[in-house]
Design an enzyme around this catalytic site. Structure first.
Site, PDB file in Angstrom:
ATOM      1  N   GLY A 199      54.763   6.163  51.192  1.00  0.00           N
ATOM      2  CA  GLY A 199      53.852   5.222  51.856  1.00  0.00           C
ATOM      3  C   GLY A 199      52.472   5.810  52.084  1.00  0.00           C
ATOM      4  O   GLY A 199      52.261   7.012  51.961  1.00  0.00           O
ATOM      5  N   ASP A 218      54.684   8.489  60.164  1.00  0.00           N
ATOM      6  CA  ASP A 218      55.639   8.455  61.279  1.00  0.00           C
ATOM      7  C   ASP A 218      55.717   9.779  62.051  1.00  0.00           C
ATOM      8  O   ASP A 218      56.377   9.856  63.072  1.00  0.00           O
ATOM      9  CB  ASP A 218      57.045   8.107  60.766  1.00  0.00           C
TER      10      ASP A 218
HETATM   11  N1  LIG Z   1      66.388  13.017  47.749  1.00  0.00           N
HETATM   12  C1  LIG Z   1      65.390  12.890  46.856  1.00  0.00           C
HETATM   13  N2  LIG Z   1      65.391  13.630  45.741  1.00  0.00           N
HETATM   14  C2  LIG Z   1      64.396  13.513  44.834  1.00  0.00           C
HETATM   15  N3  LIG Z   1      63.355  12.671  44.966  1.00  0.00           N
HETATM   16  C3  LIG Z   1      63.322  11.893  46.043  1.00  0.00           C
HETATM   17  C4  LIG Z   1      64.331  11.960  47.042  1.00  0.00           C
HETATM   18  N4  LIG Z   1      64.023  11.070  48.010  1.00  0.00           N
HETATM   19  C5  LIG Z   1      62.882  10.465  47.616  1.00  0.00           C
HETATM   20  N5  LIG Z   1      62.456  10.969  46.446  1.00  0.00           N
HETATM   21  C6  LIG Z   1      61.271  10.564  45.708  1.00  0.00           C
HETATM   22  O1  LIG Z   1      60.113  10.838  46.485  1.00  0.00           O
HETATM   23  C7  LIG Z   1      59.182   9.778  46.382  1.00  0.00           C
HETATM   24  C8  LIG Z   1      58.780   9.283  47.743  1.00  0.00           C
HETATM   25  O2  LIG Z   1      59.924   9.064  48.559  1.00  0.00           O
HETATM   26  P1  LIG Z   1      59.895   7.982  49.740  1.00  0.00           P
HETATM   27  O3  LIG Z   1      59.569   6.641  49.197  1.00  0.00           O
HETATM   28  O4  LIG Z   1      61.163   8.127  50.491  1.00  0.00           O
HETATM   29  O5  LIG Z   1      58.644   8.369  50.613  1.00  0.00           O
HETATM   30  P2  LIG Z   1      58.363   9.661  51.466  1.00  0.00           P
HETATM   31  O6  LIG Z   1      57.890  10.741  50.601  1.00  0.00           O
HETATM   32  O7  LIG Z   1      59.560   9.971  52.305  1.00  0.00           O
HETATM   33  O8  LIG Z   1      57.148   9.187  52.330  1.00  0.00           O
HETATM   34  P3  LIG Z   1      57.155   8.190  53.588  1.00  0.00           P
HETATM   35  O9  LIG Z   1      58.557   8.058  54.069  1.00  0.00           O
HETATM   36  O10 LIG Z   1      56.263   8.835  54.566  1.00  0.00           O
HETATM   37  O11 LIG Z   1      56.603   6.928  53.069  1.00  0.00           O
HETATM   38  C9  LIG Z   1      59.811   8.710  45.516  1.00  0.00           C
HETATM   39  O12 LIG Z   1      59.236   8.760  44.239  1.00  0.00           O
HETATM   40  C10 LIG Z   1      61.276   9.071  45.481  1.00  0.00           C
HETATM   41  O13 LIG Z   1      61.890   8.759  44.244  1.00  0.00           O
HETATM   42  O1  LIG Z   2      56.138  -1.098  53.163  1.00  0.00           O
HETATM   43  P1  LIG Z   2      56.154   0.295  52.672  1.00  0.00           P
HETATM   44  O2  LIG Z   2      54.963   0.666  51.907  1.00  0.00           O
HETATM   45  O3  LIG Z   2      57.431   0.636  51.967  1.00  0.00           O
HETATM   46  O4  LIG Z   2      56.086   1.236  53.936  1.00  0.00           O
HETATM   47  C1  LIG Z   2      56.744   0.987  55.130  1.00  0.00           C
HETATM   48  C2  LIG Z   2      57.315   2.245  55.707  1.00  0.00           C
HETATM   49  O5  LIG Z   2      56.540   3.367  55.457  1.00  0.00           O
HETATM   50  C3  LIG Z   2      56.442   4.156  56.610  1.00  0.00           C
HETATM   51  O6  LIG Z   2      55.152   4.067  57.079  1.00  0.00           O
HETATM   52  C4  LIG Z   2      56.736   5.589  56.298  1.00  0.00           C
HETATM   53  O7  LIG Z   2      55.752   6.020  55.406  1.00  0.00           O
HETATM   54  C5  LIG Z   2      57.415   3.560  57.608  1.00  0.00           C
HETATM   55  O8  LIG Z   2      57.030   3.694  58.924  1.00  0.00           O
HETATM   56  C6  LIG Z   2      57.463   2.143  57.156  1.00  0.00           C
HETATM   57  O9  LIG Z   2      58.690   1.564  57.472  1.00  0.00           O
END
Ligand SMILES: Nc1ncnc2c1ncn2[C@@H]1O[C@H](COP(=O)(O)OP(=O)(O)OP(=O)(O)O)[C@@H](O)[C@H]1O
Ligand SMILES: O=P(O)(O)OC[C@H]1O[C@](O)(CO)[C@@H](O)[C@@H]1O
Ligand SMILES: [Mg+2]
Length: 536
Positions: free
Chosen positions: A158, A277
């Site tokens: 995000g 977050d």
């Molecule tokens: N366990 C995992 N192993 C490998 N890649 C992962 C894993 N979890 C998530 N990813 C990859 O990381 C990228 C981002 O993951 P995700 O959408 O969960 O956001 P995030 O990095 O946690 O950020 P946020 O939660 O703050 O939006 C995606 O391309 C996803 O495929």
């Molecule tokens: O709608 P999107 O882009 O998946 O993001 C929403 C989520 O991303 C976050 O901001 C984490 O990056 C959460 O708080 C929220 O639920």
């Protein structure tokens, strides 16, 4: 009289076997005790004199001059991998920063190989010295020639205020400090490695991007395919990978590093933690969080203005926070217009004594209006009970949340109009994306600059498979696994939550709540520990 704190100093030392712990991409070394010793030159005389990265390095125990046996003082270093761990003959070069104008007058340009950052700064005299991380910053030697570096930057997950500043400062840092010119932007997150062309990034191209919200490189969820990504890294001749993203992204970065190591590639993988977050473990705070909290003030203020201008005004503001209610907590504390803050970590209930309806009624009677701030992840179990929904997931596998804001709005309206026969004026504000789709404020911009420069110094110095971030306000290189193994959540037994309750005077929802028992039964130790160790 207070006894003097024993200081780990000595005039004599000897080697001890190294207790060596290893977790995914990390190495921990526990250093035995140095007790009853005082000497100003401790650093150079004891283990600090030995570069602890080297596999041959043995931790040194220092003893007092009367040679009393020293006891283990529990000094642990959770180290990050280095390219020489699997490429033993990798040549090193003098750091070009030696010639840098920027660092010309700096007293100590290079971080000592022995500098570490303590994870806990609030300790008691007899506590073990605890976990330490390698201090971030430029090193005397680098493991890349500037004109041989081909770096790339990718942003995943995000949005968050400040991503563009981090991108800009990685590009400018690589170029201005190390003379690197070959920098590629990977477009649209992890899948961009294998499905899109790259962008050429120069200081000129990124010059203004920090003034914009979002990510210049665009982002995505899902699409992490380790082999395809590393194939692409290899095919393109990339040797430094900067990965900006949250917990999911960092897990992906750890897998990329593991594959790079398996293939024996000279590729530095650097993670820069990003999350609105503020749920990333170990680091003090994530970038963009302050900006988001500031922006949330506008929504809260609007709600407050609206509800104090009408009779029985009820304002509800829904803020981001899937599993961690930090934005709601800090926005509430900052505002002082909020009557009640609801976060995922603290279960609440609506009906009966000590419930939310009773509290809203009291505040309406007292002040004529009430403002509730709600984290999006709060009360999910109640909403789920009442809605027939199939569990949805996003492309990364994150659970899709139900709209607790709309649910609560309806619940309160129903209760007051139907049950209490009392007309209320409901104002529901959902600024969800507005608080993260903005450029970062001044202090976050500075923070982003430090993160980016620290990542660049770390990669140039040959570290790999690390995350960078402030630990007790000192930037450190942290093993990726340490920031992904747990999520940072609001600790209800910590003083910060108590401060919020004391500020809003809202119910704690402990009555009739399972939490009460939980705290009583199992958390005594945790409370004691937090009272001692809380850093806030
Ligand atoms: N366990 C995992 N192993 C490998 N890649 C992962 C894993 N979890 C998530 N990813 C990859 O990381 C990228 C981002 O993951 P995700 O959408 O969960 O956001 P995030 O990095 O946690 O950020 P946020 O939660 O703050 O939006 C995606 O391309 C996803 O495929
Ligand atoms: O709608 P999107 O882009 O998946 O993001 C929403 C989520 O991303 C976050 O901001 C984490 O990056 C959460 O708080 C929220 O639920
Ligand atoms: Mg995440």
């Amino acid at each position: 009289m207070e006894s003097a704190i024993s200081s780990p100093l000595s005039t004599s030392s000897h080697l001890l076997p190294s207790p060596y712990r290893s977790s995914l991409g990390s190495r921990s070394q526990s250093f035995p005790s140095l007790q009853n010793l005082r000497h100003p030159s401790f650093k150079s005389r004891c283990f600090f004199g030995v570069p602890f990265r080297s596999r041959q390095t043995q931790p040194i125990r220092c003893q007092s001059s009367n040679q009393q046996p020293a006891k283990d003082d529990g000094f642990v270093i959770e180290d990050v991998p280095h390219l020489t761990d699997f490429l033993s003959n990798l040549p090193s070069y003098p750091n070009p920063l030696k010639q840098s104008q920027a660092y010309a007058v700096v007293k100590q340009t290079f971080v000592s190989t022995d500098d570490v950052v303590a994870q806990k700064v609030v300790v008691q005299k007899d506590d073990p010295r605890g976990v330490h991380f390698r201090r971030a910053g430029p090193r005397e030697k680098v493991y890349f020639k500037s004109d041989e570096v081909r770096a790339c930057i990718v942003t995943c997950g995000g949005l968050c205020p400040g991503i563009n500043t981090v991108i800009r400062e990685i590009v400018c840092g690589l170029n201005y400090m190390y003379g690197v010119e070959d920098i590629l932007g990977i477009e649209g997150g992890y899948r961009g490695f294998y499905s899109k062309n790259t962008l050429r990034l120069t200081p000129k191209v990124v010059n203004d991007i920090h003034k914009r919200g979002g990510t210049f490189l665009r982002t995505s969820r899902g699409g992490h395919d380790t082999n395809k990504i590393v194939d692409n890294i290899q095919d393109r001749g990339i040797n430094q990978v900067y990965i900006i993203g949250g917990d999911g992204t960092q897990k992906g970065a750890a897998l990329i590093y593991k594959e790079v190591e398996k293939r024996g590639l000279q590729v530095a993988v650097a993670g820069i933690p990003k999350t609105i977050d503020n749920d990333i473990a170990v680091i003090d705070k994530s970038f963009g969080f302050d900006t988001a909290v500031e922006e949330a003030q506008r929504a809260i203020n609007a709600a407050h203005v609206e509800v104090e201008s009408v009779e029985n005004g009820v304002g509800i503001v829904k803020l981001m926070g899937r599993y961690s209610g930090f934005i709601a907590l800090y926005a509430t504390l900052a505002s002082r217009d909020v009557d009640c803050c609801l976060v995922p970590e603290s279960p609440f209930y609506l009906e009966g004594r000590g419930g939310l309806f009773e509290f809203v009624e009291e505040r309406l009677k007292e002040n004529g209006h009430v403002v509730i701030v709600l984290a999006e992840g709060a009360g999910q179990e109640y909403v789920a009970q009442e809605m027939q929904v199939v569990d949805g997931k996003d492309a990364s596998g994150n659970k899709l949340l139900l709209d607790v804001g709309l649910w609560l709005t309806e619940k309160i309206k129903d209760h007051f109009t139907k049950v209490q026969k009392m007309a209320i004026n409901m104002k529901y504000i959902d600024p969800t994306y507005m608080i993260r789709a903005i450029p970062s404020n001044a202090s976050d911009n500075i923070y982003c600059t430090l993160l980016a420069q620290s990542a660049v110094h770390g990669a140039m110095a040959g570290f790999s498979g690390f995350t960078v971030g402030p630990v007790n306000s000192r930037h450190a290189y942290i093993p990726i696994s340490r920031v992904t193994e747990t999520q940072n959540t609001v600790n209800l037994t910590d003083r910060m939550w108590a401060r919020l309750l004391a500020s809003t005077n809202q119910p704690s929802f402990l009555e009739g709540n399972a939490l009460h028992e939980r705290v009583d039964k199992e958390d005594v130790d945790v409370i004691n520990h937090n009272m001692r160790a809380t850093s806030i």
